[in-house]
Write a protein that holds these residues in place. Structure first.
Motif, PDB file in Angstrom:
ATOM      1  N   GLU A  41      68.227  32.220  19.210  1.00 10.58           N
ATOM      2  CA  GLU A  41      68.919  32.060  20.495  1.00 10.58           C
ATOM      3  C   GLU A  41      67.905  31.944  21.634  1.00 10.58           C
ATOM      4  OE1 GLU A  41      72.608  34.433  22.311  1.00 10.58           O
ATOM      5  OE2 GLU A  41      70.742  35.587  22.333  1.00 10.58           O
ATOM      6  N   ALA A  42      66.869  32.754  21.594  1.00  5.10           N
ATOM      7  CA  ALA A  42      65.858  32.757  22.657  1.00  5.10           C
ATOM      8  C   ALA A  42      65.096  31.435  22.728  1.00  5.10           C
ATOM      9  CB  ALA A  42      64.884  33.911  22.441  1.00  5.10           C
ATOM     10  N   LYS A  43      64.993  30.725  21.610  1.00  9.89           N
ATOM     11  CA  LYS A  43      64.251  29.455  21.567  1.00  9.89           C
ATOM     12  C   LYS A  43      65.145  28.231  21.741  1.00  9.89           C
ATOM     13  CE  LYS A  43      62.699  30.551  17.483  1.00  9.89           C
ATOM     14  NZ  LYS A  43      62.054  30.566  16.165  1.00  9.89           N
ATOM     15  N   ALA A  44      66.438  28.412  21.640  1.00  6.91           N
ATOM     16  CA  ALA A  44      67.373  27.288  21.588  1.00  6.91           C
ATOM     17  C   ALA A  44      67.366  26.457  22.862  1.00  6.91           C
ATOM     18  CB  ALA A  44      68.789  27.794  21.319  1.00  6.91           C
ATOM     19  N   LEU A  45      67.531  25.144  22.677  1.00  2.38           N
ATOM     20  CA  LEU A  45      67.687  24.239  23.813  1.00  2.38           C
ATOM     21  C   LEU A  45      69.105  24.310  24.354  1.00  2.38           C
ATOM     22  CD1 LEU A  45      65.908  21.049  22.410  1.00  2.38           C
ATOM     23  CD2 LEU A  45      64.976  22.776  23.981  1.00  2.38           C
ATOM     24  N   GLU A  46      70.049  24.580  23.455  1.00  3.32           N
ATOM     25  CA  GLU A  46      71.453  24.675  23.835  1.00  3.32           C
ATOM     26  C   GLU A  46      72.086  25.857  23.122  1.00  3.32           C
ATOM     27  OE1 GLU A  46      73.637  21.061  23.183  1.00  3.32           O
ATOM     28  OE2 GLU A  46      72.072  19.826  24.074  1.00  3.32           O
ATOM     29  N   LYS A  97      65.368  31.774  32.406  1.00  2.00           N
ATOM     30  CA  LYS A  97      64.131  31.072  32.052  1.00  2.00           C
ATOM     31  C   LYS A  97      64.155  29.637  32.580  1.00  2.00           C
ATOM     32  CE  LYS A  97      65.167  29.145  27.514  1.00  2.00           C
ATOM     33  NZ  LYS A  97      64.836  29.116  26.112  1.00  2.00           N
ATOM     34  N   TRP A  98      62.976  29.087  32.733  1.00  2.00           N
ATOM     35  CA  TRP A  98      62.867  27.705  33.168  1.00  2.00           C
ATOM     36  C   TRP A  98      61.948  26.964  32.232  1.00  2.00           C
ATOM     37  CZ3 TRP A  98      65.827  24.967  36.112  1.00  2.00           C
ATOM     38  CH2 TRP A  98      65.420  23.689  36.468  1.00  2.00           C
ATOM     39  N   PRO A  99      62.292  25.795  31.772  1.00  2.00           N
ATOM     40  CA  PRO A  99      63.576  25.157  32.022  1.00  2.00           C
ATOM     41  C   PRO A  99      64.693  25.899  31.301  1.00  2.00           C
ATOM     42  CG  PRO A  99      62.328  23.852  30.458  1.00  2.00           C
ATOM     43  CD  PRO A  99      61.445  24.980  30.891  1.00  2.00           C
ATOM     44  N   MET A 100      65.836  25.933  31.956  1.00  2.00           N
ATOM     45  CA  MET A 100      66.981  26.663  31.417  1.00  2.00           C
ATOM     46  C   MET A 100      67.594  25.893  30.256  1.00  2.00           C
ATOM     47  SD  MET A 100      70.533  27.799  33.267  1.00  2.00           S
ATOM     48  CE  MET A 100      69.753  28.871  34.435  1.00  2.00           C
ATOM     49  N   SER A 101      67.986  26.635  29.247  1.00  2.00           N
ATOM     50  CA  SER A 101      68.742  26.034  28.160  1.00  2.00           C
ATOM     51  C   SER A 101      70.103  25.613  28.696  1.00  2.00           C
ATOM     52  CB  SER A 101      68.953  27.064  27.042  1.00  2.00           C
ATOM     53  OG  SER A 101      67.724  27.520  26.539  1.00  2.00           O
ATOM     54  N   SER A 102      70.725  24.671  28.019  1.00  2.00           N
ATOM     55  CA  SER A 102      72.097  24.316  28.346  1.00  2.00           C
ATOM     56  C   SER A 102      72.982  25.363  27.675  1.00  2.00           C
ATOM     57  CB  SER A 102      72.411  22.918  27.810  1.00  2.00           C
ATOM     58  OG  SER A 102      73.774  22.627  27.974  1.00  2.00           O
ATOM     59  N   ILE A 103      73.694  26.137  28.472  1.00  2.00           N
ATOM     60  CA  ILE A 103      74.478  27.244  27.917  1.00  2.00           C
ATOM     61  C   ILE A 103      75.911  27.148  28.412  1.00  2.00           C
ATOM     62  CG2 ILE A 103      74.674  29.744  27.667  1.00  2.00           C
ATOM     63  CD1 ILE A 103      71.706  29.961  28.322  1.00  2.00           C
ATOM     64  N   SER A 104      76.854  27.250  27.478  1.00  2.00           N
ATOM     65  CA  SER A 104      78.265  27.239  27.848  1.00  2.00           C
ATOM     66  C   SER A 104      79.029  28.238  26.997  1.00  2.00           C
ATOM     67  CB  SER A 104      78.863  25.838  27.672  1.00  2.00           C
ATOM     68  OG  SER A 104      78.924  25.485  26.304  1.00  2.00           O
ATOM     69  N   TRP A 105      80.108  28.716  27.566  1.00  2.00           N
ATOM     70  CA  TRP A 105      80.981  29.667  26.881  1.00  2.00           C
ATOM     71  C   TRP A 105      82.428  29.250  27.100  1.00  2.00           C
ATOM     72  CZ3 TRP A 105      77.249  31.133  30.402  1.00  2.00           C
ATOM     73  CH2 TRP A 105      76.138  31.820  29.890  1.00  2.00           C
ATOM     74  N   VAL A 106      83.218  29.454  26.082  1.00  6.70           N
ATOM     75  CA  VAL A 106      84.666  29.386  26.205  1.00  6.70           C
ATOM     76  C   VAL A 106      85.147  30.770  25.765  1.00  6.70           C
ATOM     77  CG1 VAL A 106      86.819  28.313  25.443  1.00  6.70           C
ATOM     78  CG2 VAL A 106      84.748  26.916  25.689  1.00  6.70           C
ATOM     79  N   VAL A 107      85.827  31.450  26.671  1.00  2.00           N
ATOM     80  CA  VAL A 107      86.288  32.813  26.411  1.00  2.00           C
ATOM     81  C   VAL A 107      87.808  32.821  26.453  1.00  2.00           C
ATOM     82  CG1 VAL A 107      86.225  35.205  27.227  1.00  2.00           C
ATOM     83  CG2 VAL A 107      84.189  33.764  27.443  1.00  2.00           C
ATOM     84  N   THR A 161      71.202  24.814  19.387  1.00  2.00           N
ATOM     85  CA  THR A 161      70.418  23.616  19.156  1.00  2.00           C
ATOM     86  C   THR A 161      68.949  24.034  19.227  1.00  2.00           C
ATOM     87  OG1 THR A 161      72.103  22.236  20.187  1.00  2.00           O
ATOM     88  CG2 THR A 161      69.904  21.274  19.920  1.00  2.00           C
ATOM     89  N   PRO A 162      68.248  24.008  18.102  1.00  2.00           N
ATOM     90  CA  PRO A 162      66.848  24.428  18.102  1.00  2.00           C
ATOM     91  C   PRO A 162      65.949  23.390  18.771  1.00  2.00           C
ATOM     92  CG  PRO A 162      67.484  23.689  15.905  1.00  2.00           C
ATOM     93  CD  PRO A 162      68.706  23.624  16.769  1.00  2.00           C
TER      94      PRO A 162
END
Length: 167
Positions: A41-46, A97-107, A161-162
């Motif tokens: 998760e810490a390394k993921a692009l998305e 972090k920068w560059p920020m990963s693309s992160i989305s949630w559906v809750v 997404t690694p």
């Protein structure tokens, strides 16, 4: 000694090694089942997550995380809860972090209606969600209860997404 005191006939002696191994696992920063995931998760692009039972870990306040761990079975010690809450909050560094990963949630909306930890904890958590939803590059969506069917009906999931891969 417990085996003798309880007249367990040697059964407790047989599991002593397993108990010691479990104690070591419980003292670790992250629960054993999540170590590999948190590393990826810490390394993921998305990071894209659908959650129908709880506020996702990356979005939890300390009070909310603590409330989750306090109701966990088997019971966790206060020291273990403190470690796991700190670890959970530490994971949230990827939100800055920068560059920020693309992160989305559906809750799922039901999660927002459940006052886990009491009303003060719940209100703090909801205010935190509103702040996170305003951060550019992060996306938070709520799946309405009125939606009869959706792709997440099979349960919660997370897609990572690694580095080196693109969706």
């Amino acid at each position: 000694m417990a085996d003798d005191l309880l007249n367990a006939g040697g059964l407790l002696r047989l599991i002593a090694d397993d108990v010691m191994k479990a104690k070591v696992r419980m003292s670790e920063r992250h629960p054993a089942f999540s170590k590999a995931f948190t590393s990826e998760e810490a390394k993921a692009l998305e990071v894209h997550e659908y959650s129908m039972f709880a506020i996702p870990g990356l979005l939890q306040t300390a009070s909310h995380a603590r409330a989750l761990y306090e109701v966990r079975r088997p019971w966790l010690s206060t020291e273990q809860i403190d470690k796991w809450v700190a670890a959970r909050l530490g994971r949230q560094e990827i939100l800055a972090k920068w560059p920020m990963s693309s992160i989305s949630w559906v809750v799922d909306e039901s999660v927002l209606r459940r006052p886990l930890g009491g009303w003060d904890t719940h209100q703090e958590q909801l205010r935190h969600l509103l702040k996170v939803a305003e951060i550019r590059g992060l996306e938070l969506q709520i799946m309405p209860l009125a939606k009869e069917q959706n792709a997440g009906m099979g349960g919660p999931f997370t897609l990572l997404t690694p580095p080196g891969r693109h969706v």
